[in-house]
Design a protein around this motif. Sequence first.
Motif, short mmCIF file in Angstrom:
data_model
loop_
_atom_site.label_atom_id
_atom_site.label_comp_id
_atom_site.label_asym_id
_atom_site.label_seq_id
_atom_site.Cartn_x
_atom_site.Cartn_y
_atom_site.Cartn_z
N TRP A 49 19.28 24.00 2.57
CA TRP A 49 18.92 22.70 2.02
C TRP A 49 17.79 22.09 2.81
CZ3 TRP A 49 20.44 21.06 -2.55
CH2 TRP A 49 21.60 21.59 -3.09
N ALA A 50 16.76 21.63 2.10
CA ALA A 50 15.65 20.88 2.67
C ALA A 50 15.64 19.54 1.93
CB ALA A 50 14.33 21.62 2.47
N GLY A 51 16.42 18.60 2.43
CA GLY A 51 16.60 17.35 1.69
C GLY A 51 17.41 17.63 0.43
N ASN A 52 16.88 17.21 -0.72
CA ASN A 52 17.56 17.43 -2.00
C ASN A 52 17.15 18.72 -2.69
OD1 ASN A 52 19.03 15.02 -1.86
ND2 ASN A 52 17.32 13.86 -2.66
N SER A 53 16.30 19.51 -2.06
CA SER A 53 15.83 20.76 -2.63
C SER A 53 16.29 21.93 -1.77
CB SER A 53 14.30 20.76 -2.71
OG SER A 53 13.83 19.72 -3.54
N LEU A 54 16.14 23.11 -2.32
CA LEU A 54 16.53 24.32 -1.59
C LEU A 54 15.31 25.16 -1.25
CD1 LEU A 54 19.64 25.41 -3.66
CD2 LEU A 54 19.65 24.81 -1.24
N ILE A 55 15.37 25.80 -0.10
CA ILE A 55 14.46 26.88 0.26
C ILE A 55 15.32 28.13 0.26
CG2 ILE A 55 13.00 27.89 2.04
CD1 ILE A 55 12.40 25.00 2.97
N VAL A 56 14.89 29.12 -0.51
CA VAL A 56 15.63 30.38 -0.60
C VAL A 56 14.90 31.40 0.26
CG1 VAL A 56 16.51 32.15 -2.16
CG2 VAL A 56 16.31 29.78 -2.95
N LEU A 57 15.63 32.06 1.12
CA LEU A 57 15.09 33.09 2.00
C LEU A 57 15.60 34.44 1.50
CD1 LEU A 57 15.93 31.18 5.29
CD2 LEU A 57 13.71 31.27 4.11
#
Length: 145
Positions: A49-57
């Motif tokens: 989670w990056a705030g209200n968004s996602l970073i997918v790795l």
Amino acid sequence: MSTPPFTLAGIDHVVFLVDDMDRALKFYHGVLGCQPGYSYPAMGMEQVWAGNSLIVLWDTSHPGAASAVPPVAGGRNVDHVCIATSPFAPDDLRAHLAAYGVEIEREAQHGGARGMGFSAYIRDPFGNKLEIKGPAEYPDGRAQP
């Protein structure tokens, strides 16, 4: 031409290709303060989670990431960008995209920043992959923005 059967809600998630998941998680958790998100171990994928968004790795060294590995080493580092939308009927989306000659490469139910919901994967005219993702869907059929 038709108008989109949805309104844009923003970026849901971005998928970064990595080749060392431990190192990636240390950076995103430790340096940026991201919190753990959904996990897809069979695919070699972790979401943060990056705030209200996602970073997918997505770990390209994992066997489950075969479809994400660039054809040339170092050829790209982003798999796709996910655009969050208002609720829409999948058939309306299919018709809208067909009216513009845009092919849907894949449809799926995936987890994102707003929960599990319908996704359609397309490409822009330059070959960039976009995921059009509706809001979370619940077992009784309700869609939540």
